[in-house]
Design a protein around this motif. Structure first.
Motif, short mmCIF file in Angstrom:
data_model
loop_
_atom_site.label_atom_id
_atom_site.label_comp_id
_atom_site.label_asym_id
_atom_site.label_seq_id
_atom_site.Cartn_x
_atom_site.Cartn_y
_atom_site.Cartn_z
N SER A 172 0.82 -1.21 0.00
CA SER A 172 0.00 0.00 0.00
C SER A 172 0.85 1.26 0.00
CB SER A 172 -0.93 0.01 1.22
OG SER A 172 -0.18 0.00 2.42
N GLY A 173 2.14 1.12 0.32
CA GLY A 173 3.04 2.26 0.32
C GLY A 173 4.42 1.87 0.79
N THR A 174 5.38 2.76 0.58
CA THR A 174 6.77 2.49 0.96
C THR A 174 7.32 3.67 1.77
OG1 THR A 174 7.15 1.15 -1.01
CG2 THR A 174 9.09 1.97 0.14
N ILE A 175 7.89 3.34 2.92
CA ILE A 175 8.55 4.33 3.77
C ILE A 175 10.05 4.24 3.50
CG2 ILE A 175 9.08 4.98 6.15
CD1 ILE A 175 6.32 3.75 6.90
N THR A 176 10.69 5.37 3.33
CA THR A 176 12.14 5.39 3.07
C THR A 176 12.86 6.04 4.23
OG1 THR A 176 11.73 5.53 0.69
CG2 THR A 176 13.94 6.08 1.46
N ASN A 177 13.75 5.31 4.85
CA ASN A 177 14.58 5.85 5.93
C ASN A 177 15.90 6.35 5.34
OD1 ASN A 177 14.80 6.27 8.82
ND2 ASN A 177 16.40 4.71 8.82
N GLU A 178 16.57 7.21 6.05
CA GLU A 178 17.81 7.78 5.53
C GLU A 178 18.92 6.75 5.42
OE1 GLU A 178 19.12 11.34 7.40
OE2 GLU A 178 17.22 12.39 7.13
N LYS A 179 18.98 5.82 6.40
CA LYS A 179 20.02 4.79 6.39
C LYS A 179 19.39 3.42 6.57
CE LYS A 179 23.86 7.69 7.89
NZ LYS A 179 25.00 7.83 8.82
N ARG A 180 20.22 2.39 6.45
CA ARG A 180 19.73 1.01 6.57
C ARG A 180 18.99 0.82 7.89
NH1 ARG A 180 21.10 -3.87 8.84
NH2 ARG A 180 20.78 -5.74 7.54
N VAL A 181 17.84 0.15 7.81
CA VAL A 181 17.00 -0.07 8.98
C VAL A 181 17.50 -1.29 9.75
CG1 VAL A 181 14.66 -0.61 9.77
CG2 VAL A 181 15.00 0.97 7.86
N SER A 182 17.66 -1.13 11.05
CA SER A 182 18.13 -2.24 11.90
C SER A 182 17.02 -2.82 12.77
CB SER A 182 19.28 -1.78 12.79
OG SER A 182 18.85 -0.69 13.60
N SER A 183 15.97 -2.03 13.04
CA SER A 183 14.89 -2.50 13.91
C SER A 183 13.63 -1.68 13.67
CB SER A 183 15.30 -2.42 15.38
OG SER A 183 14.25 -2.85 16.22
N VAL A 184 12.49 -2.35 13.73
CA VAL A 184 11.20 -1.66 13.68
C VAL A 184 10.30 -2.24 14.76
CG1 VAL A 184 11.34 -1.17 11.20
CG2 VAL A 184 10.20 -3.26 11.97
N THR A 185 9.39 -1.42 15.28
CA THR A 185 8.40 -1.90 16.24
C THR A 185 7.16 -1.04 16.12
OG1 THR A 185 7.96 -2.43 18.56
CG2 THR A 185 9.30 -0.48 18.15
N PHE A 186 6.00 -1.69 16.12
CA PHE A 186 4.73 -0.96 16.03
C PHE A 186 4.38 -0.38 17.40
CE2 PHE A 186 4.09 -3.28 12.08
CZ PHE A 186 3.38 -2.36 11.30
N LEU A 187 4.08 0.92 17.42
CA LEU A 187 3.61 1.59 18.63
C LEU A 187 2.09 1.57 18.69
CD1 LEU A 187 6.01 4.67 18.58
CD2 LEU A 187 6.38 2.44 19.65
N SER A 188 1.45 1.46 17.55
CA SER A 188 0.01 1.30 17.43
C SER A 188 -0.25 0.64 16.09
CB SER A 188 -0.71 2.65 17.55
OG SER A 188 -0.40 3.47 16.44
N GLU A 189 -1.51 0.52 15.71
CA GLU A 189 -1.84 -0.13 14.45
C GLU A 189 -1.32 0.67 13.25
OE1 GLU A 189 -3.32 -3.23 12.14
OE2 GLU A 189 -3.04 -3.09 14.31
N SER A 190 -1.15 1.97 13.42
CA SER A 190 -0.73 2.80 12.28
C SER A 190 0.62 3.49 12.47
CB SER A 190 -1.80 3.86 11.98
OG SER A 190 -2.00 4.69 13.11
N VAL A 191 1.15 3.49 13.68
CA VAL A 191 2.42 4.19 13.94
C VAL A 191 3.55 3.18 14.11
CG1 VAL A 191 3.65 5.79 15.46
CG2 VAL A 191 1.21 6.12 15.03
N LEU A 192 4.62 3.39 13.35
CA LEU A 192 5.76 2.49 13.34
C LEU A 192 7.02 3.24 13.77
CD1 LEU A 192 6.73 -0.43 12.40
CD2 LEU A 192 7.37 0.69 10.24
N ALA A 193 7.74 2.69 14.75
CA ALA A 193 9.03 3.24 15.17
C ALA A 193 10.13 2.57 14.36
CB ALA A 193 9.26 3.03 16.66
#
Length: 422
Positions: free
Chosen positions: A230-251
């Protein structure tokens, strides 16, 4: 320096680290930090517990110290997972170690994989799923610690896996450039999607309505109902970890000092803050009755706990930090509370003899009730069916009841015949 007072244990932050930096010390440590750090006194072991010091009005001071340290593996740790009682760690030495956090002891090791353990996930308290560089995904019984199922999941390494909140599905990614969906009920592959590059992270949202797949610095957001991006998020550097803070918010954390919060619907960055002086290796979020907390671990050796605001557009505030003086590799949080009573592995306290007797009495009563219910259910069947009965095969209960009835009828007939002869 005075020894710290013992405090009630409430929250442990479990970390795995490359601790033995000298060539003469190849062992690597597993540490759990409930929230006050003191320097080690002469010994190589670091003692710790959770301490919560109340301040004035709404202020609180959180101080972390080490509580449990163990020479876990002969190589660096690569994965950690936590249930209500156990912490399991995976390593480059190809083993999975189990730790009983209630008793603070080493519970044993699982040896099945031939390669670095890359990912570990608990579902409830009864099942553990592991993935490794040998391409296998293993499902473990977390009560008997037996391997229930071993699946050849990927042609290359298994790099990451995530379990759907329902426990019926799982996602895995590997170095064969595939994203695979697994039917955990039947233990088989449900769907295979070819992706252009090797993904290294996959994660379900809290409700399981969406999931994210991470490739280098790009995060693809998938919707479960369409199984499409549905979409693509681009981070500035290589991603090492992600965690959902809610159904729509991603750290999102990467090979940098900054942590960013993204909206998975609008794909916009809500906020960012400098968390460490070096790259962030891992994150973990959890909720207490008072706070929503995110924990970060970095290559700079620091573990930090942050209090999240209701408005995720506002940067979180630092609750506490501790310098482990180690190169951290992964992170987990163990909460000293049983949240899942159904799936709990072992009781916290062994039952007393009195309770055992009560349990046996209850079992006898329950079994008696079950027999009575079976008899009630079988009586109308015997009236309607005659000797041959239904085409359905009788159950054990019904056969036992019928033999008893036959025996009593035979005994009565014998007594009647004897009386007649007399």
């Amino acid at each position: 320096m005075q020894a710290p007072k013992r405090q009630p244990r409430g929250l442990d932050v479990n970390l795995s680290a490359d601790a033995g930096r000298t060539p003469s010390s190849p062992l690597h440590l597993l540490s759990s930090l409930p929230v006050c750090a003191e320097p080690a006194s002469g010994r190589s072991r670091v003692r710790c517990c959770m301490e919560l010091v109340a301040g004035c009005y709404e202020q609180q001071k959180w101080t972390p110290v080490a509580d449990f340290t163990h020479h876990a593996h002969t190589a660096s740790l690569s994965a950690v997972a936590v249930s209500s009682r156990f912490v399991v760690t995976g390593s480059k030495d190809e083993t999975i170690h189990i730790y009983d956090m209630k008793k603070k002891i080493d519970h044993g090791a699982l040896v099945h994989h031939n390669g670095t353990i890359t990912c570990l996930k608990f579902h409830g308290n009864r099942h553990l799923i592991s993935g490794a560089e040998d391409g296998l995904i293993c499902v473990w019984d977390a009560k008997k610690w037996e391997c229930l199922k071993s699946i050849k999941a990927h042609k290359g390494h298994v790099t990451f896996l995530s379990i759907h909140p329902s426990g019926k599905l799982a996602l895995s990614v590997g170095t064969d450039k595939t994203l695979r969906t697994w039917n955990l009920v039947e233990g088989r592959s449900a769907f295979i999607k070819n992706i252009k590059q090797n993904a290294h992270i996959v994660e379900w949202s809290p409700r399981g309505e969406k999931y994210v797949v991470v490739i280098l610095n790009k995060i693809d957001v998938y919707q479960l109902d369409t199984a499409s991006v549905s979409g693509t998020i681009t981070n500035e550097k290589r991603v090492s970890s992600v965690t959902f803070l809610s159904e729509s918010v991603l750290a999102v954390a990467g090979d940098e000092e900054v942590v960013r919060f993204f909206d998975c619907d609008s794909l916009m960055c809500l906020s960012e803050f400098k968390a460490h002086e070096n790259r962030v290796k891992d994150m973990f979020s959890f909720e207490t009755p008072e706070h929503h907390i995110i924990v970060t671990a970095s290559s700079d050796g620091f573990i930090k706990m942050w209090k999240l605001k209701e408005d995720k557009g506002v940067s979180p505030s630092l609750l506490c930090e501790v310098n482990t003086n180690a190169r951290l590799t992964c992170l987990g949080v163990w909460l000293d509370s049983v949240t899942d009573t159904k799936g709990s592995l072992l009781p916290a306290v062994e039952p007393s003899p009195v309770s055992k007797q009560e349990q046996s009495k209850r079992k006898k009563k329950e079994s008696g009730r079950e027999v009575q219910e079976e008899e009630r259910q079988l009586k109308p069947d015997t009236k309607n069916c005659g000797l041959t009965g239904n085409s359905n095969k009788p159950t054990k209960g019904s056969s036992l009841v019928s033999t008893k009835k036959r025996k009593t009828v035979e005994m009565l007939e014998k007594k009647k015949s004897k009386r007649k002869k007399i």
